[in-house]
Design a protein around this motif. Structure first.
Motif, short mmCIF file in Angstrom:
data_model
loop_
_atom_site.label_atom_id
_atom_site.label_comp_id
_atom_site.label_asym_id
_atom_site.label_seq_id
_atom_site.Cartn_x
_atom_site.Cartn_y
_atom_site.Cartn_z
N ARG A 108 -144.90 -21.03 82.47
CA ARG A 108 -145.21 -19.59 82.54
C ARG A 108 -144.77 -18.99 83.86
NH1 ARG A 108 -151.30 -16.89 82.10
NH2 ARG A 108 -150.62 -14.73 82.41
N GLU A 109 -145.06 -19.67 84.97
CA GLU A 109 -144.70 -19.13 86.28
C GLU A 109 -143.19 -19.14 86.50
OE1 GLU A 109 -144.95 -17.49 90.10
OE2 GLU A 109 -146.29 -17.48 88.34
N ARG A 112 -141.71 -16.40 84.43
CA ARG A 112 -141.98 -15.10 85.03
C ARG A 112 -141.02 -14.82 86.17
NH1 ARG A 112 -144.13 -12.83 89.30
NH2 ARG A 112 -144.53 -14.85 90.31
N GLN A 116 -137.91 -12.06 86.20
CA GLN A 116 -137.97 -11.06 87.26
C GLN A 116 -136.68 -11.01 88.07
OE1 GLN A 116 -141.58 -10.50 89.96
NE2 GLN A 116 -140.25 -11.68 91.32
#
Length: 311
Positions: A108-109, A112, A116
């Motif tokens: 997930r990180e 992300r 981005q």
């Protein structure tokens, strides 16, 4: 620069920080080139230990009795060191939970940060995190759905074509992290694809249950370490950068750090590993190494937005 890791929270250095501090203390005589050489040795020793592991397993497969085998009896019979084997929530289930939570958080990180910034350095971190989650689902299948001799139930020559297609697709996706690492380290794309397609079939058709875990480890170690040992040097600035920067050195350290856990499970399952949660020790180590690799990338600025970099 402080090394970012869990140990930083408790104000004590972790092993990655100690390696960096040792390099800094040695000064220019060690520095980045020394770190690159250390990474090369980690990869080389990892290959040697992988060959030794395969040799021990070949010996045990040929042995006619438990007394002649070098590996633990429980490990050899199940292909893993399974704790609480008679319970519904055994170490396979624990591996599923740990991989899903740990790998899922990292996935997930990293996703992300990648969405981005579209930073290509995060592609490997996303792939490794995804592999960790898939690894957990593999344990769920082995521990809940499949029987003890699970590899005997997936042979393409013995199951209907529809099952063969399903198993081959799953194996191809699961093992794809290996050739992806090989491609990232200079192996031609065509060779990666051709070798991978054959390896996925060979895994299903020929690999015994006792070597299922070892084959996955061999797949990872060979694809990552072989091109880096034989194709990537340790002298020029570009070679040093490919070895040290963007988390690659941490990955090389991690591959070697994982091997004692691999051997402990194989050789000492009945002695003490089973009492310490069995194969979960390996999966937990994978999650920690994946986290250290991701943290090294984040520390290098991977995934930061252009506005934050400008600031």
């Amino acid at each position: 620069r402080p090394h970012v890791c869990v140990a930083r929270v408790r104000k004590t250095p972790c092993w990655g920080a100690m390696v960096e501090r040792a390099a800094d203390a040695a000064g220019p005589a060690f520095g980045r080139r020394g770190a690159a050489v250390l990474a090369w040795w980690c990869e080389f020793v990892t290959l040697l230990l992988t060959a030794a592991y395969c040799g021990i397993l070949a010996h045990d497969l040929a042995a006619g009795s438990d007394e002649k085998r070098l590996s633990s009896t429980s490990w050899f019979r199940q292909g893993f060191c399974v704790s609480w084997a008679e319970r519904a929530f055994n170490s396979h289930a624990l591996c599923f939970v740990g991989d899903l939570l740990g790998g899922g958080a990292l996935l997930r990180e990293n996703l992300r940060r990648y969405r981005q910034s579209h930073d290509p350095r995060l592609q490997v971190a996303v792939a490794v995190s995804g592999f960790t989650v898939a690894h957990g689902f593999g344990h769920l299948m082995i521990g809940v759905v499949l029987e003890n001799d699970f590899m005997a139930n997936v042979r393409p020559s013995q199951v209907p074509i529809a099952y063969t297609a399903l198993y081959y697709t799953v194996a191809s996706v699961f093992l794809s992290i290996g050739p992806f690492l090989g491609f990232c380290n200079g192996v031609p794309r065509s060779l990666c694809v051709a070798t991978h397609l054959f390896a996925a079939f060979a895994f299903l058709e020929f690999v015994p249950t006792q070597f299922a875990f070892g084959f996955v480890q061999l797949n990872l170690n060979a694809w990552y370490c072989t091109p880096r040992v034989f194709l990537l040097g340790t002298s020029g600035p570009e070679e040093i950068s490919k070895r040290v920067d963007n988390g690659w050195a941490m990955a090389s350290y991690g591959f070697l750090a994982l091997m004692p856990v691999v051997f402990a499970e194989m050789m000492a399952c009945d002695s003490f590993v089973m009492a310490l949660s069995g194969h979960f020790l390996y999966d937990g180590a994978i999650v920690l190494i994946a986290a250290a690799y991701s943290a090294a990338l984040w520390r290098a600025g991977a995934g930061e937005s252009s506005e934050r970099k400008a600031a």
